[in-house]
Design an enzyme around this catalytic site. Sequence first.
Site, PDB file in Angstrom:
ATOM      1  N   GLY A 296       0.804  -1.219   0.000  1.00 23.99           N
ATOM      2  CA  GLY A 296       0.000   0.000   0.000  1.00 23.99           C
ATOM      3  C   GLY A 296       0.836   1.266   0.000  1.00 23.99           C
ATOM      4  O   GLY A 296       0.586   2.194  -0.782  1.00 23.99           O
ATOM      5  N   ASP A 297       1.837   1.329   0.880  1.00 21.96           N
ATOM      6  CA  ASP A 297       2.695   2.512   0.941  1.00 21.96           C
ATOM      7  C   ASP A 297       3.457   2.702  -0.362  1.00 21.96           C
ATOM      8  O   ASP A 297       3.582   3.822  -0.868  1.00 21.96           O
ATOM      9  CB  ASP A 297       3.682   2.398   2.103  1.00 21.96           C
ATOM     10  CG  ASP A 297       2.997   2.439   3.459  1.00 21.96           C
ATOM     11  OD1 ASP A 297       1.855   2.931   3.532  1.00 21.96           O
ATOM     12  OD2 ASP A 297       3.612   1.976   4.448  1.00 21.96           O
ATOM     13  N   SER A 298       3.994   1.609  -0.912  1.00 21.52           N
ATOM     14  CA  SER A 298       4.770   1.732  -2.138  1.00 21.52           C
ATOM     15  C   SER A 298       3.881   2.103  -3.318  1.00 21.52           C
ATOM     16  O   SER A 298       4.313   2.817  -4.232  1.00 21.52           O
ATOM     17  CB  SER A 298       5.535   0.440  -2.420  1.00 21.52           C
ATOM     18  OG  SER A 298       4.670  -0.683  -2.445  1.00 21.52           O
ATOM     19  N   PHE A 299       2.630   1.645  -3.306  1.00 18.91           N
ATOM     20  CA  PHE A 299       1.672   2.044  -4.343  1.00 18.91           C
ATOM     21  C   PHE A 299       1.509   3.569  -4.329  1.00 18.91           C
ATOM     22  O   PHE A 299       1.588   4.228  -5.365  1.00 18.91           O
ATOM     23  CB  PHE A 299       0.330   1.358  -4.110  1.00 18.91           C
ATOM     24  CG  PHE A 299      -0.731   1.709  -5.123  1.00 18.91           C
ATOM     25  CD1 PHE A 299      -0.941   0.891  -6.228  1.00 18.91           C
ATOM     26  CD2 PHE A 299      -1.516   2.844  -4.980  1.00 18.91           C
ATOM     27  CE1 PHE A 299      -1.915   1.216  -7.172  1.00 18.91           C
ATOM     28  CE2 PHE A 299      -2.483   3.177  -5.912  1.00 18.91           C
ATOM     29  CZ  PHE A 299      -2.691   2.360  -7.013  1.00 18.91           C
ATOM     30  N   GLY A 301       3.543   5.787  -3.109  1.00 14.96           N
ATOM     31  CA  GLY A 301       4.790   6.435  -3.504  1.00 14.96           C
ATOM     32  C   GLY A 301       4.928   6.540  -5.004  1.00 14.96           C
ATOM     33  O   GLY A 301       5.311   7.583  -5.543  1.00 14.96           O
TER      34      GLY A 301
END
Length: 344
Positions: A296-299, A301
Site C-alpha cells: 500500500g505505501d509503495s503504491f 509512492g
Amino acid sequence: MSYDRALFGICNPLLDISANVSLDLVTKYGAAFGSAIMADDKQQPVYDEIVKNYDVEYTAGGATQNVFRVYQWLMQTSTPAATFLGCVGNDEYGKTLKKNAEKDGLHIEYQVDEKAPTGTCAVLVVGKERSLIANLGAANNYSKEHFHSEKVQELFKKANFYYFSGFFVTVQPEVMVEVGKHAAETNKIYSLNLSAPFVIQFFKDQLTAALPYTDYLFGNEDEAKVFAASNGWETSDVAEIAAKASLLEKANDKRKRTVVFTQGPHSVCVGYDGKVEQYPVQKIDSDLIVDTNGAGDSFCGGFLAGLVQGKDIKECVRAAIYTSSTVIQHSGCTFPEKPDFKFN
C-alpha cells in the site's frame, strides 16, 4: 523542471523491528495480518519478547516515511524531491532513522524529543504475511510549535503537494486541517490515506475534518468497506464506494476529488465525479512474493511520483502498480538500487 522538495508530509517516523515469529505469538498479542494496530498495555511486551527470543532486523519505517522513500526512489532526482517531518527521541534509534531516510534521498526535519524514546514498530512475520504493532513513543509528541517554526513553514509553503497518512490523526489532526486549508486556498494538491480500519472507526471525527480538503484519497479494499459503513452506505462494492467517496463535500472546487482504492491482486478502482474506472494489476508468481506489507505505501509512492510530474491518472496508476509489485518482491519496504521504469 525542478522538483526540489515539491512534496511535503508529516507523520510518525518509526524504527521497524522485524522478526520471523510463530503464529502463536501473533495471536497472543491480538495482531492481524495485513493490518497495523497501536500497542496498548497488553501489547507493550512484544518488543522485548521478539528481541530476546528471535533474530531481529532493524529498518527505518513508518507509513508516510515509506511512501516518501519509494516516491524519491522513483523520482531519481539528485536533490531531495520531498520533505518529511516527524518527532523522534534523542537516542541512537532516532539518529539511525534520520541517517537512513537521508540516504534514501529525503530532506528530513525531525523534531527531537528529549524525554520520549524513538517510536518503534514490531513487524511480526509468519511466512509471507506480516502484522504490525506500533508504539509511537516520541512520534506521538510532534508539536504545533515545530510545525510553526520559521524553517518548517518555509519548507511547507514551498511545496506544491501534500500527503498525510490517516495515522497522523492520532497525533496532530489540527495540523492536518491547517495544511489542508492552505492547499485549498492556494490550489495546491492535498492527499490523504485512510491507512487502517481502526483510524476510520475510532478517529472518525478527526478524519472527517480533513476530508473536505482532500484532492486524492487513498485506501485498500478493507479500509474502503469500513469507510462505507462509517458513512452509512449499504454497500461493500469497492468500485461503488470509490465513486460515492469522490462526491463527498470538498473545499476546493477548482478540481474534483479522485479516490484510489487498491484490492490486492485485483483491479485498482479510481473514483472521480461519481464515476469509476478500473485498472488491472499485473499478476506476479506467488513464488516471487516475499512480503506484501509494503504494497500500500509503495503504491502511493509510485502514484505520487507520477502526480508530481503532471502525469495523468492512467500513468500514475501504472507507476503505482510497478512500485508496489517491485516492493512486495523484497523484504520490508525496500527496493533495488535503481527502478526499472520510465514514465511515458
